[in-house]
Design a protein around this motif. Structure first.
Motif, PDB file in Angstrom:
ATOM      1  N   GLU A  71      37.614  -0.722  -4.244  1.00 48.80           N
ATOM      2  CA  GLU A  71      37.328  -1.836  -5.136  1.00 48.80           C
ATOM      3  C   GLU A  71      38.604  -2.273  -5.834  1.00 48.80           C
ATOM      4  N   LEU A  72      38.853  -3.567  -5.798  1.00 41.98           N
ATOM      5  CA  LEU A  72      39.961  -4.168  -6.525  1.00 41.98           C
ATOM      6  C   LEU A  72      39.364  -5.046  -7.615  1.00 41.98           C
ATOM      7  N   ARG A  73      39.815  -4.836  -8.849  1.00 43.57           N
ATOM      8  CA  ARG A  73      39.337  -5.635  -9.982  1.00 43.57           C
ATOM      9  C   ARG A  73      40.523  -6.332 -10.622  1.00 43.57           C
ATOM     10  N   SER A  74      40.327  -7.587 -10.966  1.00 40.59           N
ATOM     11  CA  SER A  74      41.389  -8.337 -11.622  1.00 40.59           C
ATOM     12  C   SER A  74      41.149  -8.369 -13.124  1.00 40.59           C
ATOM     13  N   PRO A  75      42.204  -8.589 -13.901  1.00 43.87           N
ATOM     14  CA  PRO A  75      42.020  -8.732 -15.348  1.00 43.87           C
ATOM     15  C   PRO A  75      41.115  -9.914 -15.704  1.00 43.87           C
ATOM     16  N   SER A  76      41.050 -10.935 -14.833  1.00 40.29           N
ATOM     17  CA  SER A  76      40.214 -12.097 -15.124  1.00 40.29           C
ATOM     18  C   SER A  76      38.747 -11.863 -14.773  1.00 40.29           C
ATOM     19  N   GLY A  77      38.448 -10.722 -14.110  1.00 43.79           N
ATOM     20  CA  GLY A  77      37.052 -10.369 -13.901  1.00 43.79           C
ATOM     21  C   GLY A  77      36.538 -10.362 -12.472  1.00 43.79           C
ATOM     22  N   TRP A  78      37.298 -10.849 -11.504  1.00 43.17           N
ATOM     23  CA  TRP A  78      36.769 -10.813 -10.145  1.00 43.17           C
ATOM     24  C   TRP A  78      36.829  -9.398  -9.591  1.00 43.17           C
ATOM     25  N   LEU A  79      35.974  -9.136  -8.633  1.00 41.83           N
ATOM     26  CA  LEU A  79      35.876  -7.824  -7.993  1.00 41.83           C
ATOM     27  C   LEU A  79      35.838  -8.032  -6.486  1.00 41.83           C
ATOM     28  N   MET A  80      36.644  -7.268  -5.776  1.00 40.21           N
ATOM     29  CA  MET A  80      36.622  -7.306  -4.322  1.00 40.21           C
ATOM     30  C   MET A  80      36.307  -5.893  -3.838  1.00 40.21           C
ATOM     31  N   ARG A  81      35.231  -5.749  -3.076  1.00 37.46           N
ATOM     32  CA  ARG A  81      34.854  -4.461  -2.509  1.00 37.46           C
ATOM     33  C   ARG A  81      35.192  -4.489  -1.023  1.00 37.46           C
ATOM     34  N   ILE A  82      36.024  -3.551  -0.601  1.00 38.93           N
ATOM     35  CA  ILE A  82      36.487  -3.507   0.784  1.00 38.93           C
ATOM     36  C   ILE A  82      35.878  -2.289   1.456  1.00 38.93           C
ATOM     37  N   GLU A  83      35.052  -2.543   2.445  1.00 40.45           N
ATOM     38  CA  GLU A  83      34.372  -1.467   3.167  1.00 40.45           C
ATOM     39  C   GLU A  83      35.287  -0.878   4.235  1.00 40.45           C
ATOM     40  N   ALA A  84      34.985   0.330   4.657  1.00 39.81           N
ATOM     41  CA  ALA A  84      35.739   0.984   5.726  1.00 39.81           C
ATOM     42  C   ALA A  84      35.659   0.137   6.989  1.00 39.81           C
ATOM     43  N   GLY A  85      36.744   0.120   7.750  1.00 41.81           N
ATOM     44  CA  GLY A  85      36.768  -0.593   9.015  1.00 41.81           C
ATOM     45  C   GLY A  85      37.159  -2.057   8.915  1.00 41.81           C
ATOM     46  N   VAL A  86      37.588  -2.494   7.732  1.00 42.85           N
ATOM     47  CA  VAL A  86      37.995  -3.888   7.594  1.00 42.85           C
ATOM     48  C   VAL A  86      39.257  -4.127   8.430  1.00 42.85           C
ATOM     49  N   ASP A  87      39.366  -5.320   8.973  1.00 41.52           N
ATOM     50  CA  ASP A  87      40.520  -5.685   9.795  1.00 41.52           C
ATOM     51  C   ASP A  87      41.782  -5.690   8.920  1.00 41.52           C
ATOM     52  N   PRO A  88      42.780  -4.873   9.243  1.00 39.42           N
ATOM     53  CA  PRO A  88      43.995  -4.808   8.418  1.00 39.42           C
ATOM     54  C   PRO A  88      44.724  -6.145   8.295  1.00 39.42           C
ATOM     55  N   ALA A  89      44.733  -6.953   9.340  1.00 38.95           N
ATOM     56  CA  ALA A  89      45.413  -8.251   9.281  1.00 38.95           C
ATOM     57  C   ALA A  89      44.703  -9.173   8.289  1.00 38.95           C
ATOM     58  N   TRP A  90      43.371  -9.144   8.288  1.00 39.22           N
ATOM     59  CA  TRP A  90      42.610  -9.953   7.343  1.00 39.22           C
ATOM     60  C   TRP A  90      42.885  -9.498   5.913  1.00 39.22           C
ATOM     61  N   LEU A  91      42.863  -8.190   5.684  1.00 36.75           N
ATOM     62  CA  LEU A  91      43.112  -7.660   4.350  1.00 36.75           C
ATOM     63  C   LEU A  91      44.511  -8.033   3.876  1.00 36.75           C
ATOM     64  N   GLU A  92      45.487  -7.946   4.749  1.00 33.91           N
ATOM     65  CA  GLU A  92      46.852  -8.322   4.385  1.00 33.91           C
ATOM     66  C   GLU A  92      46.912  -9.797   3.987  1.00 33.91           C
ATOM     67  N   ALA A  93      46.239 -10.657   4.741  1.00 33.59           N
ATOM     68  CA  ALA A  93      46.231 -12.092   4.432  1.00 33.59           C
ATOM     69  C   ALA A  93      45.587 -12.358   3.073  1.00 33.59           C
ATOM     70  N   VAL A  94      44.493 -11.653   2.781  1.00 30.87           N
ATOM     71  CA  VAL A  94      43.815 -11.831   1.495  1.00 30.87           C
ATOM     72  C   VAL A  94      44.722 -11.379   0.369  1.00 30.87           C
ATOM     73  N   LEU A  95      45.359 -10.238   0.500  1.00 31.24           N
ATOM     74  CA  LEU A  95      46.242  -9.717  -0.555  1.00 31.24           C
ATOM     75  C   LEU A  95      47.457 -10.608  -0.752  1.00 31.24           C
ATOM     76  N   GLN A  96      47.978 -11.161   0.327  1.00 35.07           N
ATOM     77  CA  GLN A  96      49.109 -12.092   0.193  1.00 35.07           C
ATOM     78  C   GLN A  96      48.668 -13.352  -0.552  1.00 35.07           C
ATOM     79  N   ALA A  97      47.468 -13.817  -0.287  1.00 36.20           N
ATOM     80  CA  ALA A  97      46.967 -15.011  -0.963  1.00 36.20           C
ATOM     81  C   ALA A  97      46.779 -14.779  -2.455  1.00 36.20           C
ATOM     82  N   LEU A  98      46.505 -13.550  -2.841  1.00 33.32           N
ATOM     83  CA  LEU A  98      46.299 -13.225  -4.241  1.00 33.32           C
ATOM     84  C   LEU A  98      47.601 -13.074  -5.017  1.00 33.32           C
ATOM     85  N   GLN A  99      48.721 -12.963  -4.324  1.00 34.39           N
ATOM     86  CA  GLN A  99      49.992 -12.790  -5.013  1.00 34.39           C
ATOM     87  C   GLN A  99      50.429 -14.060  -5.678  1.00 34.39           C
TER      88      GLN A  99
END
Length: 99
Positions: A71-99
């Motif tokens: 689980e990733l939580r932001s100070p502004s209140g959003w929550l992202m729950r990442i289940e096992a087996g998630v595509d690493p390329a997709w996760l990387e793209a999401v994390l880059q978008a959050l930067q």
């Protein structure tokens, strides 16, 4: 005037539209039946949030198993729950978008 409990997402849209309009805040607010003070407040708040948006180090509080979601939580209140087996390329793209 706008309801003071208008969701942040709506204010983000309004501020983006105002900025793209090229109009002074008081003109845009008047034309759209908004409080100029609220428009300026949200513009400043969004600017501060954008400057402070960054990834922070993570500390694992308990041992994780393959079935434990991350689980990733932001100070502004959003929550992202990442289940096992998630595509690493997709996760990387999401994390880059959050930067």
């Amino acid at each position: 005037m706008a309801n003071p409990r208008t969701p942040a997402a709506i204010w983000r849209e309004r501020v983006a539209h105002w900025r793209s309009s090229g109009l002074p805040a008081h003109v845009y607010a008047t034309e759209n039946n908004l409080s100029v003070d609220r428009l300026r407040y949200w513009s400043a708040r969004i600017g501060r949030e954008a400057q402070g948006a960054r990834l922070l180090p993570v500390r694992v509080q308990q041992p994780m198993t393959a079935a434990t979601p991350l689980e990733l939580r932001s100070p502004s209140g959003w929550l992202m729950r990442i289940e096992a087996g998630v595509d690493p390329a997709w996760l990387e793209a999401v994390l880059q978008a959050l930067q």
